[in-house]
Design a protein around this motif. Structure first.
Motif, PDB file in Angstrom:
ATOM      1  N   HIS A 297      -6.061   8.069  -3.954  1.00 16.95           N
ATOM      2  CA  HIS A 297      -5.999   8.281  -2.810  1.00 16.95           C
ATOM      3  C   HIS A 297      -5.564   7.715  -1.301  1.00 16.95           C
ATOM      4  CE1 HIS A 297      -8.673   6.756   0.441  1.00 16.95           C
ATOM      5  NE2 HIS A 297     -10.256   8.069   0.169  1.00 16.95           N
ATOM      6  N   VAL A 298      -4.878   8.644  -0.585  1.00 10.85           N
ATOM      7  CA  VAL A 298      -4.320   7.674   0.889  1.00 10.85           C
ATOM      8  C   VAL A 298      -5.030   8.064   1.529  1.00 10.85           C
ATOM      9  CG1 VAL A 298      -2.762   8.694   2.076  1.00 10.85           C
ATOM     10  CG2 VAL A 298      -2.286   9.632  -0.391  1.00 10.85           C
TER      11      VAL A 298
ATOM     12  N   LYS B 178      -0.836   2.071   9.209  1.00 13.30           N
ATOM     13  CA  LYS B 178      -0.761   1.064   7.919  1.00 13.30           C
ATOM     14  C   LYS B 178      -1.275   2.351   6.180  1.00 13.30           C
ATOM     15  CE  LYS B 178      -0.861  -2.215  10.496  1.00 13.30           C
ATOM     16  NZ  LYS B 178      -2.269  -2.866  11.032  1.00 13.30           N
ATOM     17  N   VAL B 179      -0.246   2.442   5.898  1.00 15.82           N
ATOM     18  CA  VAL B 179      -0.861   3.466   5.141  1.00 15.82           C
ATOM     19  C   VAL B 179      -0.775   2.715   3.374  1.00 15.82           C
ATOM     20  CG1 VAL B 179       0.580   4.628   3.833  1.00 15.82           C
ATOM     21  CG2 VAL B 179       1.340   5.003   6.075  1.00 15.82           C
ATOM     22  N   HIS B 180      -2.003   3.099   3.610  1.00 22.31           N
ATOM     23  CA  HIS B 180      -2.555   2.523   1.777  1.00 22.31           C
ATOM     24  C   HIS B 180      -2.255   3.757   0.853  1.00 22.31           C
ATOM     25  CE1 HIS B 180      -5.081  -0.954   3.061  1.00 22.31           C
ATOM     26  NE2 HIS B 180      -3.818  -1.363   3.853  1.00 22.31           N
ATOM     27  N   MET B 181      -1.611   3.599   0.030  1.00 18.50           N
ATOM     28  CA  MET B 181      -1.691   5.318  -1.483  1.00 18.50           C
ATOM     29  C   MET B 181      -1.731   4.299  -2.711  1.00 18.50           C
ATOM     30  SD  MET B 181       1.319   7.671   0.498  1.00 18.50           S
ATOM     31  CE  MET B 181       2.857   6.214   0.036  1.00 18.50           C
ATOM     32  N   GLY B 182      -2.785   5.368  -3.522  1.00 18.44           N
ATOM     33  CA  GLY B 182      -3.831   4.117  -4.443  1.00 18.44           C
ATOM     34  C   GLY B 182      -3.577   2.929  -4.894  1.00 18.44           C
ATOM     35  N   ASN B 183      -3.927   1.710  -5.656  1.00 17.62           N
ATOM     36  CA  ASN B 183      -4.417   0.506  -5.908  1.00 17.62           C
ATOM     37  C   ASN B 183      -3.555  -0.618  -5.494  1.00 17.62           C
ATOM     38  OD1 ASN B 183      -6.849   1.537  -6.492  1.00 17.62           O
ATOM     39  ND2 ASN B 183      -6.162   1.554  -8.630  1.00 17.62           N
ATOM     40  N   ASP B 184      -1.844   0.266  -5.555  1.00 15.30           N
ATOM     41  CA  ASP B 184      -1.143  -0.629  -5.398  1.00 15.30           C
ATOM     42  C   ASP B 184       0.343  -0.504  -4.036  1.00 15.30           C
ATOM     43  OD1 ASP B 184      -1.105  -1.489  -7.791  1.00 15.30           O
ATOM     44  OD2 ASP B 184      -0.219   0.149  -8.847  1.00 15.30           O
TER      45      ASP B 184
ATOM     46  N   LEU C 184       9.167   9.794  -8.888  1.00 15.63           N
ATOM     47  CA  LEU C 184       8.451   9.715  -9.388  1.00 15.63           C
ATOM     48  C   LEU C 184       7.886   8.053  -8.337  1.00 15.63           C
ATOM     49  CD1 LEU C 184      10.140   9.456 -12.598  1.00 15.63           C
ATOM     50  CD2 LEU C 184       8.301  10.777 -12.807  1.00 15.63           C
ATOM     51  N   GLU C 185       8.492   7.770  -7.723  1.00 16.77           N
ATOM     52  CA  GLU C 185       7.785   7.030  -7.002  1.00 16.77           C
ATOM     53  C   GLU C 185       7.525   7.240  -5.685  1.00 16.77           C
ATOM     54  OE1 GLU C 185      11.360   5.095  -5.407  1.00 16.77           O
ATOM     55  OE2 GLU C 185      11.470   3.460  -7.871  1.00 16.77           O
ATOM     56  N   TYR C 186       6.400   6.192  -5.129  1.00 14.52           N
ATOM     57  CA  TYR C 186       5.181   6.300  -3.975  1.00 14.52           C
ATOM     58  C   TYR C 186       6.652   6.170  -2.881  1.00 14.52           C
ATOM     59  CZ  TYR C 186       1.250   5.143  -6.271  1.00 14.52           C
ATOM     60  OH  TYR C 186      -0.332   5.597  -6.750  1.00 14.52           O
ATOM     61  N   GLN C 187       6.197   6.706  -2.210  1.00 14.31           N
ATOM     62  CA  GLN C 187       7.564   6.730  -1.165  1.00 14.31           C
ATOM     63  C   GLN C 187       6.752   6.840   0.065  1.00 14.31           C
ATOM     64  OE1 GLN C 187      11.397   9.320  -1.502  1.00 14.31           O
ATOM     65  NE2 GLN C 187      11.972   7.492  -2.679  1.00 14.31           N
ATOM     66  N   LEU C 188       7.194   6.110   1.505  1.00 19.20           N
ATOM     67  CA  LEU C 188       6.802   6.731   2.672  1.00 19.20           C
ATOM     68  C   LEU C 188       8.328   6.823   3.570  1.00 19.20           C
ATOM     69  CD1 LEU C 188       4.343   6.954   5.448  1.00 19.20           C
ATOM     70  CD2 LEU C 188       4.113   4.720   5.471  1.00 19.20           C
ATOM     71  N   GLN C 189       8.336   7.981   4.576  1.00 21.58           N
ATOM     72  CA  GLN C 189       9.156   8.188   5.375  1.00 21.58           C
ATOM     73  C   GLN C 189       9.104   7.274   6.863  1.00 21.58           C
ATOM     74  OE1 GLN C 189      11.215  11.508   5.085  1.00 21.58           O
ATOM     75  NE2 GLN C 189      11.001  11.854   2.826  1.00 21.58           N
ATOM     76  N   GLN C 190       9.737   6.911   7.655  1.00 21.28           N
ATOM     77  CA  GLN C 190      10.331   6.382   8.959  1.00 21.28           C
ATOM     78  C   GLN C 190       9.849   7.679   9.765  1.00 21.28           C
ATOM     79  OE1 GLN C 190       9.933   3.393  10.412  1.00 21.28           O
ATOM     80  NE2 GLN C 190       8.703   4.663  11.484  1.00 21.28           N
TER      81      GLN C 190
END
Length: 474
Positions: free
Chosen positions: A414-415, A457-463, A387-393
């Motif tokens: 939007h990613v 640099k990663v942006h996912m959604g608004n938050d 359910l969470e935004y996740q970014l892996q190394q």
């Protein structure tokens, strides 16, 4: 907000009587006491070691850094400030280099010019930028010109008719640049801007700034092709809009504008057309709203919002309440009375347990509230991860030819994944599109790049904003 509040002796906390799923949503779990009055609280990974800390500002020119672990506060550090009263604290990655900055505003006397200082931690806190001359400065941070770099918005919460009181700054490659300055004055000559709120109100992928003053007016400022402009000034004529906040608190994709008024309501507004806003629903708080914070506490598709307000016509009777949207109406999730010296609050996961804690300042005491509904709010841990935004190394790292980056989305969003070198120069775009819910991978081909350090640099959604440090070795 803070100029309304006199510093009185603390009263005891009273346990909340409102309930969520037949159980108290938040219960006090610990306190931190000090001999000085506290004025501001926030949290963040200011040491850039993966562990967030709680940060307090007091009347003794200090920032106090605390860790919340095993149901107790542990003192980690202090920092002396060049002003007496701390007005606001924030932790942000302003220049998208993967390193968080600490932003502090304050002042020495009620209507004297204040200061904002920005620090970075490198074995110690080093001031990298400061500005002065703004009366009781307040600030917010967000990408306003859609360049994937953060802007810092500064407003004056004082009354100086002859000067600008709204500013935006950008931070790129170690350089600070003022992008925009303007005097915002309502039809009656009123100034007194409060803390700005940043959100994408018309769902076009670009954020705007909303800032309210004490006289019922709210300004909307936007940036189009690098040019800032005043989009609208709202006068809702239903109580003074003393506080503004932004966030997605319903089921659509756009952010809503939340206005705290002096007539007992927090109004939830949505953009209609041509920067006109209509009221979707209102939360009845009974009296004056002094602070609003939007936060998703249960990992669903919409955020909740908390309000610090007075519980009676006497503003000394403090209350903190948490609300949610229920079929385009307002649902009170939880509420608790505070002592007469209530001052500030903050919502954040300060111990990395996937639940959002509530921190409340009352005079010389900080109380942390923890949720007792981890199972009913979050579900099983495996479900939470979905359910969470996740970014892996990236893997492998270091790499000599190519590397793979994996990320997960709780819902369609939007990613943007862009690669920069160690000097902050743009290299390439890996992803810049609407992505479906689920887990995704993307490959970075390093064959055409020189050895060195690179940042994704990663942006996912608004938050969700994050940066990966990648090492290319050939």
């Amino acid at each position: 907000m803070k100029r309304f509040i006199w510093l009185l002796s603390c009263f005891a906390l009273v346990k909340a009587v409102a309930s969520f799923s037949q159980t108290d949503l938040y219960n006090p779990a610990g306190t931190f006491m000090d001999s000085h009055y506290m004025y501001a609280v926030t949290s963040g990974d200011v040491y850039n070691d993966g562990h967030p800390v709680v940060i307090l500002g007091d009347e003794a020119n200090r920032l106090i850094f605390l860790e919340w672990a095993n149901d107790s506060f542990l003192s980690r550090d202090t920092l002396l400030l060049p002003f007496k009263i701390t007005n606001q604290i924030g932790v942000f990655d302003l220049d998208n280099d993967g390193i968080h900055e600490l932003i502090v505003s304050g002042y020495d006397a009620y209507q004297n010019p204040g200061q904002i200082h920005i620090y970075q931690y490198a074995q110690d806190f080093v001031s990298i930028w400061d500005t002065s001359g703004v009366i009781r400065p307040v600030f917010a941070q967000g990408d306003l010109n859609n360049d994937n770099n953060m802007e810092l918005v500064i407003c004056s919460s004082g009354d100086v008719p002859s000067t600008d009181n709204f500013f935006t700054y950008s931070f790129q490659n170690g350089t600070v640049r003022m992008e925009f300055a303007k005097q915002l004055k309502d039809a009656l000559g009123g100034l007194w801007l409060n803390q700005p709120a940043i959100g994408d109100f018309n769902d076009d992928g670009t954020s705007e700034v909303a800032v309210a003053n004490d006289y019922g007016y709210t300004w909307l400022i936007g940036c189009n092709n690098g040019v800032y402009q005043q989009l609208k000034i709202l006068n809702m004529n239903q109580g003074n809009a003393s506080q503004a906040a932004a966030g997605n608190v319903d089921t659509d994709d756009a952010d809503e504008l939340l206005l705290g008024t002096n007539n007992g309501l927090v109004r939830v507004l949505s953009h209609q057309s041509n920067w006109n806003f209509g009221t979707d629903w209102s939360a009845d708080i009974g009296s004056v709203a002094y602070e609003i914070e939007v936060k998703n506490i249960d990992s669903d598709t919409q955020s909740e919002f908390a309000v610090l307000h007075s519980s009676t016509n006497n503003w000394r009777d403090g209350m903190v309440s948490l609300f949610d949207d229920a079929s385009q109406n307002c649902k009170l999730l939880w509420s608790s009375p505070l002592g007469a010296g209530w001052y500030e609050f903050h919502l954040a996961d300060v111990d990395c347990d996937s639940s959002v804690e509530l921190l409340v300042i009352e005079d010389k005491k900080l109380t942390i509230y923890e949720t007792r509904l981890q199972s009913s709010i979050r579900g099983e841990e495996s479900q939470t991860k979905q359910l969470e935004y996740q970014l892996q190394q990236n893997y492998p790292n270091p790499f000599n030819a190519g590397t793979t980056i994996a990320y997960s989305l709780p819902r369609a969003a939007h990613v943007s994944l862009k690669v920069f070198d160690a000097q902050g120069r743009f290299c390439c775009t890996l992803v810049n599109s609407l992505q479906r819910e689920g887990t995704h991978t993307v490959f970075f081909d390093g064959s055409g790049f020189a050895s060195g350090v690179y940042f994704c640099k990663v942006h996912m959604g608004n938050d969700f904003y994050q940066s990966l440090k990648m090492l290319l070795i050939k």
